[in-house]
Structures are given as structure tokens and as C-alpha cells.
Design a protein around this motif. Sequence first.
Motif, short mmCIF file in Angstrom:
data_model
loop_
_atom_site.label_atom_id
_atom_site.label_comp_id
_atom_site.label_asym_id
_atom_site.label_seq_id
_atom_site.Cartn_x
_atom_site.Cartn_y
_atom_site.Cartn_z
N LEU A 186 47.33 57.34 79.49
CA LEU A 186 48.61 57.23 78.78
C LEU A 186 49.58 58.32 79.24
O LEU A 186 50.77 58.07 79.44
CB LEU A 186 48.39 57.28 77.26
N GLU A 216 50.93 51.74 75.55
CA GLU A 216 51.50 51.58 76.90
C GLU A 216 52.89 50.93 76.82
O GLU A 216 53.81 51.35 77.51
CB GLU A 216 50.57 50.72 77.77
N GLN A 236 45.43 50.48 73.06
CA GLN A 236 45.90 51.13 74.29
C GLN A 236 47.15 50.40 74.82
O GLN A 236 48.15 51.04 75.17
CB GLN A 236 44.76 51.06 75.33
N LEU A 281 41.49 55.80 72.31
CA LEU A 281 42.56 55.69 73.32
C LEU A 281 42.22 56.54 74.54
O LEU A 281 41.59 57.59 74.42
CB LEU A 281 43.89 56.14 72.72
N ASP A 282 42.65 56.08 75.71
CA ASP A 282 42.42 56.80 76.96
C ASP A 282 43.64 57.70 77.21
O ASP A 282 44.64 57.26 77.80
CB ASP A 282 42.22 55.77 78.08
#
Length: 296
Positions: free
Chosen positions: A106, A76, A72, A101-102
Motif C-alpha cells: 500500500l 488501493e 486491500q 492488510l499488506d
Amino acid sequence: MSATIIDGKAVAQTLRHRVAQEVAALDRRPGLATILVGEDPASAIYVSNKRKLCVEAGMRDRHRLLSAQVSQAEVEDVIDELNLDPEVDGILLQLPLPKHLDAPSLIERIDPDKDVDGLTETNAGRLALGRPGLRPCTPSGVIQLLDSAAVHLEGAHAVVVGRSDLVGRPQAQLLLARDATVTVCHRHTRDLASHTRDADIVVAAAGVPKLIGAEHIKPGATVIDVGIHRTEGGLCGDVDFDAVAGIAGHITPVPGGVGPMTIATLLRNTLTAANLHNSSHRETRTNGSGPARDGV
Ligand code: ADP
């Protein structure tokens, strides 16, 4: 078959040509950055098409291919770097992302003025409140297809089937902004056909192959098919084209309908973002404050 086919390929080509002409008249080439995580073949094809047409329109192509195992924090960092890069006007994070992944956080990290997919909360809010902003590409493309066929929106009853963040919800807002009377249907809707049969315009974005059949459509209605599915019998949409084409007034084919408009609108959004950045730079220069931008 009685329906007039709305040729998305042709409308998209005209739009891309117009964008290219406007780009050619600028002092600075707009730049589109694409981020692809992993090697999903469908996503890879989508991104490579976007990059190819971006270059064809005279724009700068920046690409980041990240491994499927990327963290992540690493994604970012890439977004932060592109947010700050003065040569990048638009950032496209190709979805879907790997499960670890979130994705919402993102998406939220993208500078709203570079959010050419129109998916940040800021741009969704701007759309909901009827303020200027970058609009999601697929539903904007649908509006342009309706306009290309001179379909009257003001006061028309439009039924959107689906309420996803990417398509259904923003589609409903865009139709509302054009003074249509809008009904949104979704998986909990009782008796879908009773709603769609009353519609002057049906936008099918449910992700269900051939969900919309002849029994769902009022004679003469306009039917826009956002779905695309690979089946044993070839590609099909959310609309049973053969059944509906005999009843509808206008219909989009799959492929060659909404799909090509999505990319053309992405290029249009990148140009809009570049114009925004150029004018804010001009203001900054005139005011003599704020950081200078390279390459302007
Ligand atoms: P897309 O990316 O095409 O918008 P999603 O899978 O993200 O597709 O969203 C599908 C949407 O379609 C959801 O809002 C869901 O409620 C709606 N939907 C799914 N099945 C049906 C159905 N049978 N009738 C009406 N709406 C449906």
C-alpha cells in the motif's frame, strides 16, 4: 543537570510558522490527505493533530476514515483516487495498519511525489543515492533539531540506535549526507555501550524504554531521543533522561523533543510536494502538453 535542553516544541512552532507564511504567498493552497484505517486511539490522535496543524498552516485538509475491516482493494482504490486528485499534494497513510492488510504494497502504491512520509522505495532510493526527494519526517526533524542547537555534524561520530525503515535507516542516511561518520546499532549489536560511548551524537530509536543510560554517553555528547513510551510512571523515551542529562551536552526531552518536529516536517514536506507539483504544472502549461491541473 548540565545538559542544554533542545526545545522541540519551540523549534517546531518556528518551522510551522515559516511554512504558513510560504503557504500564504502561494496562488494555490497545498492539500494534505490523511488515511486512517480502524479506530486505534493513538493513531486517531496522531491523525487529528496532523489535520489540525495542516489547517492552521493554511493547507487543505482531506481525510479518509476506513473501517478496520476494509479490504486491500478498497484501500488501493482510495490511494489511486488521491494520487489522481490535483488538490492533493501529500498523502499520509497512518501506520500501523491492521494485520490483514499488506502495508508495504500500500505504501508503494502512493505516488512518490505525493509521498510526504518519504517511505516509498523511490524516495528511500533517492535518499540513499543523495538525490532530491521527500525525506521521512521523524529523521528529518532530528536533523533540524541538531541544526537548531548548532551541533556540528561534519566529521562528527553519530551513532544511530535502531535500523527501522521509518527512523533508524533513513536517519543514518541523512547524517551521512551531512558528512557525519555514522555507526548503526541494532538488536544484534554486541556491547552497545562501547559504540555509543564513542559518539558525539546519539540518536536513540530502538523502541525500548530507557535503553540508553549514563554508562552509554560520552560527557558533552548530544543525545536525541526518538522513543516515546507510556509507562506507569508517565511518558518516557528510549533514553533515561534523568541519568543522561547530567552528562550530555545537549538532550531532547520526551515529550516536547522529536515528536512535535515530526508533524512540522510533514507540513514542510507537503509544501515541498506542492511546489514540485506547481512547477511541473507551469512546465506543462508552457509546453502546451499533458493534462491540466484544476485549481492552480
Ligand atoms: P522505531 O519505530 O522506533 O524505529 P522499531 O520497533 O520499528 O522502532 O525498530 C526498533 C529498532 O531498534 C530495530 O532496528 C532493532 O534492531 C533496534 N533495537 C531494538 N532493541 C535494541 C537494543 N536493545 N539495542 C540496540 N538496538 C535495538
